[in-house]
Design a protein around this motif. Structure first.
Motif, PDB file in Angstrom:
ATOM      1  N   SER A  20       0.851  -1.189   0.000  1.00  0.00           N
ATOM      2  CA  SER A  20       0.000   0.000   0.000  1.00  0.00           C
ATOM      3  C   SER A  20       0.884   1.235   0.000  1.00  0.00           C
ATOM      4  O   SER A  20       2.002   1.210   0.516  1.00  0.00           O
ATOM      5  CB  SER A  20      -0.905   0.021   1.232  1.00  0.00           C
ATOM      6  OG  SER A  20      -1.758  -1.098   1.273  1.00  0.00           O
ATOM      7  N   CYS A  21       0.358   2.286  -0.559  1.00  0.00           N
ATOM      8  CA  CYS A  21       1.049   3.573  -0.541  1.00  0.00           C
ATOM      9  C   CYS A  21       0.010   4.638  -0.230  1.00  0.00           C
ATOM     10  O   CYS A  21      -0.870   4.909  -1.050  1.00  0.00           O
ATOM     11  CB  CYS A  21       1.722   3.830  -1.881  1.00  0.00           C
ATOM     12  SG  CYS A  21       2.490   5.469  -2.013  1.00  0.00           S
ATOM     13  N   THR A  32      -0.678  10.794 -11.368  1.00  0.00           N
ATOM     14  CA  THR A  32      -0.321   9.471 -11.859  1.00  0.00           C
ATOM     15  C   THR A  32       0.559   8.820 -10.797  1.00  0.00           C
ATOM     16  O   THR A  32       1.472   9.460 -10.263  1.00  0.00           O
ATOM     17  CB  THR A  32       0.457   9.581 -13.182  1.00  0.00           C
ATOM     18  OG1 THR A  32      -0.424  10.055 -14.205  1.00  0.00           O
ATOM     19  CG2 THR A  32       1.047   8.255 -13.591  1.00  0.00           C
ATOM     20  N   MET A  33       0.278   7.561 -10.483  1.00  0.00           N
ATOM     21  CA  MET A  33       1.032   6.876  -9.440  1.00  0.00           C
ATOM     22  C   MET A  33       1.836   5.715 -10.030  1.00  0.00           C
ATOM     23  O   MET A  33       1.323   4.950 -10.851  1.00  0.00           O
ATOM     24  CB  MET A  33       0.088   6.333  -8.368  1.00  0.00           C
ATOM     25  CG  MET A  33      -0.708   7.404  -7.636  1.00  0.00           C
ATOM     26  SD  MET A  33       0.341   8.577  -6.750  1.00  0.00           S
ATOM     27  CE  MET A  33       1.135   7.495  -5.568  1.00  0.00           C
ATOM     28  N   GLY A  34       3.074   5.620  -9.604  1.00  0.00           N
ATOM     29  CA  GLY A  34       3.933   4.558 -10.096  1.00  0.00           C
ATOM     30  C   GLY A  34       4.527   3.746  -8.971  1.00  0.00           C
ATOM     31  O   GLY A  34       4.632   4.214  -7.832  1.00  0.00           O
ATOM     32  N   TRP A  35       4.909   2.527  -9.310  1.00  0.00           N
ATOM     33  CA  TRP A  35       5.662   1.665  -8.398  1.00  0.00           C
ATOM     34  C   TRP A  35       6.988   1.324  -9.085  1.00  0.00           C
ATOM     35  O   TRP A  35       7.016   0.969 -10.273  1.00  0.00           O
ATOM     36  CB  TRP A  35       4.910   0.374  -8.091  1.00  0.00           C
ATOM     37  CG  TRP A  35       3.784   0.511  -7.119  1.00  0.00           C
ATOM     38  CD1 TRP A  35       2.466   0.661  -7.410  1.00  0.00           C
ATOM     39  CD2 TRP A  35       3.884   0.519  -5.690  1.00  0.00           C
ATOM     40  NE1 TRP A  35       1.732   0.760  -6.255  1.00  0.00           N
ATOM     41  CE2 TRP A  35       2.574   0.662  -5.184  1.00  0.00           C
ATOM     42  CE3 TRP A  35       4.935   0.405  -4.778  1.00  0.00           C
ATOM     43  CZ2 TRP A  35       2.291   0.715  -3.809  1.00  0.00           C
ATOM     44  CZ3 TRP A  35       4.659   0.456  -3.421  1.00  0.00           C
ATOM     45  CH2 TRP A  35       3.354   0.600  -2.954  1.00  0.00           C
ATOM     46  N   PHE A  36       8.049   1.423  -8.308  1.00  0.00           N
ATOM     47  CA  PHE A  36       9.380   1.069  -8.767  1.00  0.00           C
ATOM     48  C   PHE A  36       9.988   0.129  -7.739  1.00  0.00           C
ATOM     49  O   PHE A  36       9.496   0.017  -6.618  1.00  0.00           O
ATOM     50  CB  PHE A  36      10.256   2.323  -8.912  1.00  0.00           C
ATOM     51  CG  PHE A  36       9.854   3.214 -10.051  1.00  0.00           C
ATOM     52  CD1 PHE A  36       8.742   4.046  -9.961  1.00  0.00           C
ATOM     53  CD2 PHE A  36      10.588   3.233 -11.227  1.00  0.00           C
ATOM     54  CE1 PHE A  36       8.359   4.866 -11.023  1.00  0.00           C
ATOM     55  CE2 PHE A  36      10.230   4.055 -12.288  1.00  0.00           C
ATOM     56  CZ  PHE A  36       9.114   4.871 -12.183  1.00  0.00           C
ATOM     57  N   GLY A  54      -7.560   5.644 -12.408  1.00  0.00           N
ATOM     58  CA  GLY A  54      -7.479   4.196 -12.481  1.00  0.00           C
ATOM     59  C   GLY A  54      -7.902   3.586 -13.803  1.00  0.00           C
ATOM     60  O   GLY A  54      -7.963   2.366 -13.922  1.00  0.00           O
ATOM     61  N   GLY A  55      -8.166   4.414 -14.791  1.00  0.00           N
ATOM     62  CA  GLY A  55      -8.648   3.881 -16.058  1.00  0.00           C
ATOM     63  C   GLY A  55      -7.583   3.211 -16.905  1.00  0.00           C
ATOM     64  O   GLY A  55      -7.884   2.387 -17.772  1.00  0.00           O
ATOM     65  N   SER A  56      -6.333   3.550 -16.633  1.00  0.00           N
ATOM     66  CA  SER A  56      -5.224   2.983 -17.403  1.00  0.00           C
ATOM     67  C   SER A  56      -4.139   2.480 -16.466  1.00  0.00           C
ATOM     68  O   SER A  56      -3.853   3.101 -15.447  1.00  0.00           O
ATOM     69  CB  SER A  56      -4.624   4.033 -18.338  1.00  0.00           C
ATOM     70  OG  SER A  56      -5.569   4.470 -19.282  1.00  0.00           O
ATOM     71  N   ARG A  71      -6.106   1.680  -7.239  1.00  0.00           N
ATOM     72  CA  ARG A  71      -6.081   2.853  -6.382  1.00  0.00           C
ATOM     73  C   ARG A  71      -7.474   3.133  -5.850  1.00  0.00           C
ATOM     74  O   ARG A  71      -8.480   2.816  -6.494  1.00  0.00           O
ATOM     75  CB  ARG A  71      -5.521   4.070  -7.116  1.00  0.00           C
ATOM     76  CG  ARG A  71      -6.349   4.586  -8.260  1.00  0.00           C
ATOM     77  CD  ARG A  71      -5.585   5.649  -9.055  1.00  0.00           C
ATOM     78  NE  ARG A  71      -5.306   6.837  -8.260  1.00  0.00           N
ATOM     79  CZ  ARG A  71      -4.404   7.754  -8.609  1.00  0.00           C
ATOM     80  NH1 ARG A  71      -3.706   7.612  -9.721  1.00  0.00           N
ATOM     81  NH2 ARG A  71      -4.202   8.824  -7.843  1.00  0.00           N
ATOM     82  N   ASP A  72      -7.503   3.747  -4.688  1.00  0.00           N
ATOM     83  CA  ASP A  72      -8.751   4.193  -4.078  1.00  0.00           C
ATOM     84  C   ASP A  72      -8.565   5.673  -3.772  1.00  0.00           C
ATOM     85  O   ASP A  72      -7.939   6.033  -2.760  1.00  0.00           O
ATOM     86  CB  ASP A  72      -9.042   3.385  -2.816  1.00  0.00           C
ATOM     87  CG  ASP A  72     -10.382   3.700  -2.200  1.00  0.00           C
ATOM     88  OD1 ASP A  72     -10.919   4.793  -2.458  1.00  0.00           O
ATOM     89  OD2 ASP A  72     -10.888   2.879  -1.429  1.00  0.00           O
ATOM     90  N   ASN A  73      -9.089   6.516  -4.625  1.00  0.00           N
ATOM     91  CA  ASN A  73      -8.879   7.954  -4.458  1.00  0.00           C
ATOM     92  C   ASN A  73      -9.579   8.499  -3.212  1.00  0.00           C
ATOM     93  O   ASN A  73      -9.145   9.497  -2.638  1.00  0.00           O
ATOM     94  CB  ASN A  73      -9.330   8.706  -5.699  1.00  0.00           C
ATOM     95  CG  ASN A  73      -8.358   8.535  -6.853  1.00  0.00           C
ATOM     96  OD1 ASN A  73      -7.236   8.049  -6.681  1.00  0.00           O
ATOM     97  ND2 ASN A  73      -8.789   8.912  -8.051  1.00  0.00           N
TER      98      ASN A  73
END
Length: 126
Positions: A20-21, A32-36, A54-56, A71-73
């Motif tokens: 989770s973030c 836009t949210m990313g994971w690295f 969350g559409g893409s 994601r849960d905005n």
């Protein structure tokens, strides 16, 4: 925006884990949210990203079909569900945020993300 990643731990190969973030502020849906992730001795690499509402989504080939970003905005939180984990998935996982538009050529680039969380360690044992 401040980001706090959590959910890392030790898991056996083939197991699952959900990261989770949590983000501070009221404008989470603008990012836009990313994971690295960064394994010992290696460069930080792109895992996946999700657009503002969350559409893409977009994933690295190495995790496609095994990892899912959501994601849960309303909760200012982005998730990384990791299934069928492999020892090579062992790394510190970071979440990142960027206000720029969703453009696939740039989504995997580290330099487009302005905000980073502190990272959470995932260890997959064989």
């Amino acid at each position: 925006v401040q980001l706090q990643a959590s959910g890392g731990g030790l898991v056996q190969a083939g197991g699952s884990l959900r990261l989770s973030c949590a983000a501070s502020g009221r404008t989470f849906s603008l990012y836009t949210m990313g994971w690295f992730r960064q394994a010992p001795g290696k460069e930080r690499e792109f895992v996946g990203a999700i657009s503002r509402y969350g559409g893409s989504t977009h994933y690295a080939d190495s995790v496609k079909g095994r990892f899912t970003i959501s994601r849960d905005n309303a909760k200012n939180t982005v998730y990384l569900q990791m299934n069928s984990l492999k020892p090579e998935d062992t790394a510190v996982y970071y979440c990142a945020a960027d206000k720029g538009p969703w453009t696939l050529p740039t989504v995997p680039r580290r330099d487009r993300y302005d905000y980073w969380g502190q990272g959470t360690l995932v260890t997959v044992s064989s």
